[in-house]
Scaffold this motif. Structure first.
Motif, PDB file in Angstrom:
ATOM      1  N   GLU A   1      42.810  41.080  42.086  1.00  0.00           N
ATOM      2  CA  GLU A   1      44.039  40.497  42.608  1.00  0.00           C
ATOM      3  C   GLU A   1      44.748  41.537  43.468  1.00  0.00           C
ATOM      4  OE1 GLU A   1      46.824  37.400  43.096  1.00  0.00           O
ATOM      5  OE2 GLU A   1      44.791  37.448  42.285  1.00  0.00           O
TER       6      GLU A   1
ATOM      7  N   ARG B   1      45.766  40.126  50.360  1.00  0.00           N
ATOM      8  CA  ARG B   1      44.861  39.069  49.895  1.00  0.00           C
ATOM      9  C   ARG B   1      44.506  38.115  51.032  1.00  0.00           C
ATOM     10  NH1 ARG B   1      47.795  37.169  45.785  1.00  0.00           N
ATOM     11  NH2 ARG B   1      48.685  35.453  46.974  1.00  0.00           N
TER      12      ARG B   1
ATOM     13  N   LEU C   1      41.056  31.596  46.532  1.00  0.00           N
ATOM     14  CA  LEU C   1      41.749  32.761  45.987  1.00  0.00           C
ATOM     15  C   LEU C   1      42.950  32.343  45.153  1.00  0.00           C
ATOM     16  CD1 LEU C   1      41.585  35.191  49.040  1.00  0.00           C
ATOM     17  CD2 LEU C   1      40.342  35.395  46.886  1.00  0.00           C
TER      18      LEU C   1
END
Length: 303
Positions: free
Chosen positions: A107, A113, A257
């Motif tokens: 993460e 991300r 994700l």
């Protein structure tokens, strides 16, 4: 469980690397003073990050050839045949093997991300002409090298707490990669001159960076300076996918994700990724990933 605790300066065998890959979803092998004068194309069958620490060579992807030097990373997509040819001085290379189809990536903060699907493909079905291999050049590779060396050392010593140490170090390494990608961008694989393809690159970057926003063919045509029909033909020649399919791939990877890391309702999550209709989102997701968003989330939460 097989004992993987060996002398830290020795890299794991291929068998040991496979065991670690199955356990953690990533493993590393260090090739010091690697010399390879003859091209022998091969496919690792997974995602491979080839981190060139020192030396110079040519990275072949099919018939394409890319110069590699210290501080560069080539990320090879699932099933792509490649090889690295060196001079007589050899190269120091750290191979980082990833099984992201079966193991979650760490993460990362939201801004970093967002870059991950551009750097590391999340599923074999998201292959296109440009991400068969993407390349990244560090401005200052020292931090990334220290991190990957520490991962290797933890992996080989296998002392108490090494699994968590490896995961934390790997997350920090990925953050370094994503930070550099935000600064300087990624170099995609392509058989075409990227300068000549600049209008198509502008469209591709628009779809990558603003995938969650409404994108119209008229606006993409304006960005490219082409007619709508010319853009559609040229973009498919360039990427192997239509602008719409490329955009859907990007949106689904963003959703993957989010599903791996959150437990919120599917509808607002799909809207955050650019899907206005949850039925269409479910259909598109299953076509590309092979299971529904709910099934995908349940599998990842169980694992």
């Amino acid at each position: 469980m097989q004992n993987l605790s060996v002398i830290a300066s020795v890299s794991p065998t291929q068998e040991q690397a496979q065991i670690l890959l199955g356990r953690f979803g990533f493993s590393v092998q260090y090739f010091q003073k690697y010399v390879n004068p003859v091209k022998k194309m091969h496919s690792p069958g997974m995602v491979l990050m080839s981190f060139i620490l020192r030396g110079n060579g040519i990275h072949y992807l099919g018939e394409e050839a890319y110069h590699e030097s210290g501080g560069s990373i080539g990320v090879t997509h699932y099933g792509q045949e490649h090889d690295i040819i060196t001079d007589e001085k050899g190269m120091d290379i750290m191979n980082i093997y990833l099984d992201v189809a079966r193991h979650p990536l760490p993460e990362l903060p939201a801004a970093l991300r967002e870059v991950l699907p551009e750097l590391i493909p999340l599923h074999p079905n998201f292959s296109n002409s440009l991400n068969r291999m993407v390349r990244l050049q560090f401005d200052h590779p020292e931090n990334a090298e220290k991190l990957v060396m520490l991962i290797h050392d933890e992996q080989m010593r296998a002392e108490t707490g090494y699994a968590e140490a490896m995961r934390q170090l790997f997350a920090t390494f990925l953050m370094e990669c994503c930070r550099q990608a935000l600064k300087s961008g990624l170099t995609p694989s392509s058989t075409r001159d990227l300068n000549a393809a600049a209008p198509l690159e502008r469209v591709r970057l628009q779809l990558d960076k603003k995938y969650a926003e409404t994108q119209t063919l008229d606006e993409l045509a304006r960005i490219s300076g082409m007619s709508r029909s010319h853009l559609c033909r040229s973009f498919k020649q360039y990427t192997g996918k239509s602008p719409f399919d490329y955009l859907l791939d990007r949106r689904v990877q963003a959703a993957m994700l989010k599903l791996r890391s959150g437990s919120g309702k599917i509808l607002p999550m799909s809207q955050d990724c650019g899907f206005g209709d949850v039925t269409f989102f479910n259909k598109t997701f299953k076509e590309r990933v092979g299971e529904t968003p709910t099934q995908y989330r349940r599998r990842w939460q169980i694992s």
